[in-house]
Design an enzyme around this catalytic site. Sequence first.
Site, PDB file in Angstrom:
ATOM      1  N   GLU A   1       7.807   7.762  -8.876  1.00 42.89           N
ATOM      2  CA  GLU A   1       6.392   7.391  -8.867  1.00 42.89           C
ATOM      3  C   GLU A   1       5.596   8.295  -7.925  1.00 42.89           C
ATOM      4  OE1 GLU A   1       5.574   3.280  -8.145  1.00 42.89           O
ATOM      5  OE2 GLU A   1       7.285   2.592  -9.330  1.00 42.89           O
TER       6      GLU A   1
ATOM      7  N   GLY B   1       0.784  -1.225   0.000  1.00 42.38           N
ATOM      8  CA  GLY B   1       0.000   0.000   0.000  1.00 42.38           C
ATOM      9  C   GLY B   1       0.819   1.279   0.000  1.00 42.38           C
ATOM     10  N   SER B   2       2.082   1.217  -0.434  1.00 46.88           N
ATOM     11  CA  SER B   2       2.941   2.406  -0.396  1.00 46.88           C
ATOM     12  C   SER B   2       2.410   3.524  -1.286  1.00 46.88           C
ATOM     13  CB  SER B   2       4.365   2.041  -0.812  1.00 46.88           C
ATOM     14  OG  SER B   2       4.941   1.138   0.107  1.00 46.88           O
TER      15      SER B   2
ATOM     16  N   HIS C   1       3.459   1.936 -13.894  1.00 46.64           N
ATOM     17  CA  HIS C   1       4.382   0.835 -14.169  1.00 46.64           C
ATOM     18  C   HIS C   1       5.805   1.321 -13.888  1.00 46.64           C
ATOM     19  CE1 HIS C   1       5.726  -2.902 -15.929  1.00 46.64           C
ATOM     20  NE2 HIS C   1       6.653  -2.228 -16.586  1.00 46.64           N
TER      21      HIS C   1
ATOM     22  N   LEU D   1      -1.996  -6.435  -8.826  1.00 43.81           N
ATOM     23  CA  LEU D   1      -1.427  -7.489  -9.648  1.00 43.81           C
ATOM     24  C   LEU D   1      -2.455  -8.440 -10.243  1.00 43.81           C
ATOM     25  CD1 LEU D   1       1.705  -8.419  -7.507  1.00 43.81           C
ATOM     26  CD2 LEU D   1       1.497  -6.757  -9.370  1.00 43.81           C
TER      27      LEU D   1
END
Length: 213
Positions: A187, A22-23, A117, A100
């Site tokens: 990200e 959950g980062s 991604h 995933l």
Amino acid sequence: MHNFPAINDRPVRLGVLISGGGSTLLNFLDCIRDGSLNAEVPLVIASQADCRGVQRARDAGLECVPIVRRDFASLADFSDAVFERLKAAEVDLVTMAGYLSLLRIPDEFLGRVLNIHPSLIPAFCGKGMFGDRVHKAVVARGVKVSGCTVHFADNEYDHGPVILQRSIDLPEAVSADEVGRLVFEQEKIAYPEAIRRVASGRLKIDERRTIYS
């Protein structure tokens, strides 16, 4: 050509899909708290009941619902269950955050589902390329630049229109773990910015291309 309608009179409602720690979800919450992302998270869906992100989401006071693929007879039934919960939560955008499980995205959600991604698509992407597998492949190939890509998800792996990318130069003799840490720092910037761009109404999709003006 089409675009997502602008949302500027209220927070964007995000449905967040997780499979691990959950980062990325926690990064969204940090951005919401510091005012850099005008959003709220009415629903988190986890692909595993026991992944660490479930407890992290609940500790943050969020509704987190595990919906596990093996509990359903078919991919269609599983996908229907996920998107029915998202519709019931009245989310504006669905954000895959290290998710995933394969999903079939219904037509009404196309152009509303985002994925991140950990490489510069079309490099190191596609079926089976996720997480540490990507970073190990980057190191094995000896490339000098990596990064991340935020794109619209469709019903093919890492295939939908690219919203934005951020790149980094890689140090010499870098490890896969270090690549992962460096890419995640990008990200943390890229995903909230992608959400802002979509919610602004200024991002247009033209077949496989996006135009932001």
